[in-house]
Design an enzyme around this catalytic site. Structure first.
Site: not given
Ligand code: PGA
Length: 251
Positions: A9, A11, A95, A97, A167, A173, A212
């Site tokens: 992803n 983003k 997601h 976010e 997740e 992140g 992460s």
């Molecule tokens: P990250 O993000 O690996 O940077 O923690 C995962 C995601 O949001 O899909």
């Protein structure tokens, strides 16, 4: 046997130049045969990525789609039909976010999930709890509600052609990863919830872990019985790191 999957992803990252560079790196990776690999660029770059990956065994997905398929008067949105037309195979739905920052509710996400499948895309439903919810002991309840919303609205059969990504919001992140045991506990609960409705669907659906994931922790996570791969954010922006995570899923 479920085929492992690793999804990147990207983003809201990338320029035309950096995307071209990343794709060149991906094209040079020696990838294991038994893993499905997909990347999720910003919708602006989908066509560029589809063109550049032609002939490669890497699929392309989108990070979001409109809540209705087809075409219409929806300023600023991109529909699942348009994404499929541009060469996407997958789309992320829900997601964290988008749930948290854009305020997308389960009701809206049910419609996005349905619109994705109506256009022939495979939705990757993202679910997960916040730190506050985990600390209050509500993880399984929250994840169960997010999953249950789709099951109630669209039926468990909708997961024959879908993927689920667990997740934990606190792990996205942040550099904090759920331990393999913490992740496995939730993955097992997700599969059990599906099994109550239909054991064949539960057995077949791929459950990815996200939050992460790096090459350094991927082997242990992907070694758990109900973890079928990963949804990778930050680490998917580096071709070598992403390649190492894909190889971990192939082991
Ligand atoms: P990250 O993000 O690996 O940077 O923690 C995962 C995601 O949001 O899909």
């Amino acid at each position: 046997m479920r085929r492992p999957m690793v999804a990147g992803n990207w983003k809201m990252h990338g320029t035309r130049a950096s995307v071209a560079e990343l794709i060149e790196g991906l094209a040079n990776l020696a990838l294991p045969g038994g893993v499905d690999v997909a990347v999720f660029p910003p919708s602006l770059h989908v066509s560029l990525v589809v063109d550049c990956l032609e002939g490669q065994l890497i699929s392309v997905g989108a990070q979001n789609c409109a809540h209705q398929a087809g075409q219409g008067a929806l300023t600023g949105e991109v529909s699942s039909t348009q994404l499929a037309d541009a060469g996407c195979k997958f789309v992320l739905v829900g997601h964290s976010e988008r749930r948290q920052v854009m305020g997308e509710s389960n009701e809206v996400l049910n419609r996005k999930f349905e619109a994705a499948q109506a256009a022939g895309l495979i939705p990757i439903l993202c679910i997960g709890e916040t730190l506050e919810e985990r600390e209050a002991g509500k993880t399984l309840e929250v994840v169960g509600q997010q999953l249950g919303s789709i099951i109630e609205e669209l039926g468990v059969g909708a997961f024959v052609n879908a993927v689920i990504a667990y997740e934990p919001v606190w792990a996205i992140g942040t550099g904090l990863t759920a331990s393999p045991e913490q992740a496995q506990e939730v993955h097992a609960a997700i599969r059990a919830q599906l099994r109550q409705e239909n054991s064949e669907v539960a057995q077949g659906v791929r459950l990815l872990y996200g939050g992460s994931v790096k090459a350094a922790n991927a082997v242990e996570l992907f070694g758990m019985p109900d973890i079928d791969g990963g949804l990778i954010g930050g680490a998917s922006l580096n071709a070598d790191e992403f390649g190492a995570i894909i190889r971990a899923a192939g082991n």
